[in-house]
Write an enzyme that holds these catalytic residues in place. Structure first.
Site: not given
Ligand code: PBG
Length: 341
Positions: A210, A266
């Site tokens: 991520k 992601k």
């Molecule tokens: C929580 C999380 C996030 C997303 C999914 N889980 C936000 C982040 O990491 O700031 C983002 C999902 C999206 O943008 O659709 N940590």
């Protein structure tokens, strides 16, 4: 052999032939629908930056799940939105069986929703500072400091808490937990806690790869979880890649070794190279998250009449499949289920 013999267009000359040789195929079961749940009753609050996405209360969330199930969507990913007054420095509300995620899981089971329940496992939706776990200063006494260089999320304290949160979600009916906080060794902590609690069949979908991404912007509106100061670069990955794709492979390998059942990459569209490399390297299925900013961009261009929404969305889904994704987390899940029928 003459090059004249080669006429690739022959394979494109008939619709039936194109369908027959098509390599990637889509089905409603390929898509997981993210769902945001807040407090209240009868709520369906539009998310401004994500047209077509809403914050639901528990009752309306169950109605939305019924609608998605009828369309053929077979899984959902739950995010809890915490009332500002219930947020604190460590995200205590995440551990309450009365929180929005737990109540939705139970209500969905009571209503007989025939979908796989996946929960996002993180603290950013529960902490008053909006970071993904309790903070610690580089020097302990500076833990309250808001200087970006002076704090970070306390990795091991967060991992211990994630185990507890996972057990709570499993007890409330989650089939799969999806830790998204990018803490080191979070999978070992969560797997250990689940097994100790007798939840051996609760699967883990790790947000293993991520990146710290500007594409998450609209999500933070939806989940009301933006960092109140600083950013997430000390725990989420740098898109410039430490060692290129090797960093992604290392993150994925660690999580698989610790018991992750599935690995997520992601964001999606800007990371197809990473998705392909990770898919080739790990012995488990991979998923990709087409995140909020990707959704918002397509919606905005389509609303202006600049692109064909369905055409573009279908193209992105086939790209994810071509790059190796077993399934896709997408705010288009409901629409897609109808489109691929
Ligand atoms: C929580 C999380 C996030 C997303 C999914 N889980 C936000 C982040 O990491 O700031 C983002 C999902 C999206 O943008 O659709 N940590």
């Amino acid at each position: 052999m003459s090059f004249e013999l080669h006429r690739p267009r022959r394979l494109r000359a008939h619709a039936q032939l194109r369908d027959m040789v098509a390599d990637t195929r889509l089905a409603a079961s390929d898509f997981t629908a993210p769902l945001f749940v807040r407090s209240g009753k009868g709520m369906k609050v539009p998310v401004k930056s994500m047209p077509g996405v809403f914050q639901f209360s528990v009752d309306t969330a169950v109605e939305e799940l019924k609608r998605l199930a009828r369309l053929g969507v077979s899984s959902y990913l739950l995010f809890g939105i915490t009332d500002a007054g219930k947020k604190d420095a460590v995200g205590s509300h995440a551990h309450s069986a009365e929180n929005e995620v737990c109540r939705t899981l139970k209500a969905a089971k009571d209503a007989g929703i025939p979908m796989l329940a996946i929960t996002d496992l993180c603290y950013c939706e529960y902490t008053d500072h909006g970071h993904c776990g309790p903070l610690v200063g580089t020097k302990k006494q500076e833990a309250g400091s808001k200087n970006q260089e002076e704090f970070t999320v306390d990795n091991d304290a967060t991992v211990a808490r994630l185990g507890e949160q996972a057990v709570l979600h499993a007890a409330c009916g989650a089939d799969v937990v999806a830790p998204s906080g990018m803490m080191d060794n979070m999978i070992a902590g969560i797997r250990g806690a689940l097994d100790e609690a007798g939840k051996r069949d609760t699967a883990i979908l790790s947000y293993a790869v991520k990146y710290a991404s500007s594409f998450y912007g609209p999500f933070r509106d939806a989940a009301e979880s933006p960092p109140q100061f600083g950013d997430r670069k000390s725990y989420q990955m740098d898109y410039r890649g430490a060692g290129g794709v090797k960093e992604a492979l290392r993150e994925a390998a660690i999580d698989v070794a610790q018991g992750a059942d599935m690995i997520m990459v992601k964001p999606g569209m800007a990371y197809l190279d990473i998705l392909r490399a990770v898919t080739d390297a790990v012995p488990v299925p991979t998923a990709v998250y087409q995140v909020s900013g990707e959704y918002a961009m397509i919606k905005a261009a389509a609303a202006n009449g600049w692109i064909d929404e369905k055409g573009v969305v279908m193209e992105t889904m086939h790209a994810f499949k071509r790059a190796g994704a077993g399934f896709v987390l997408t705010y288009y899940a409901g629409d897609l289920a109808g489109w691929v029928k």
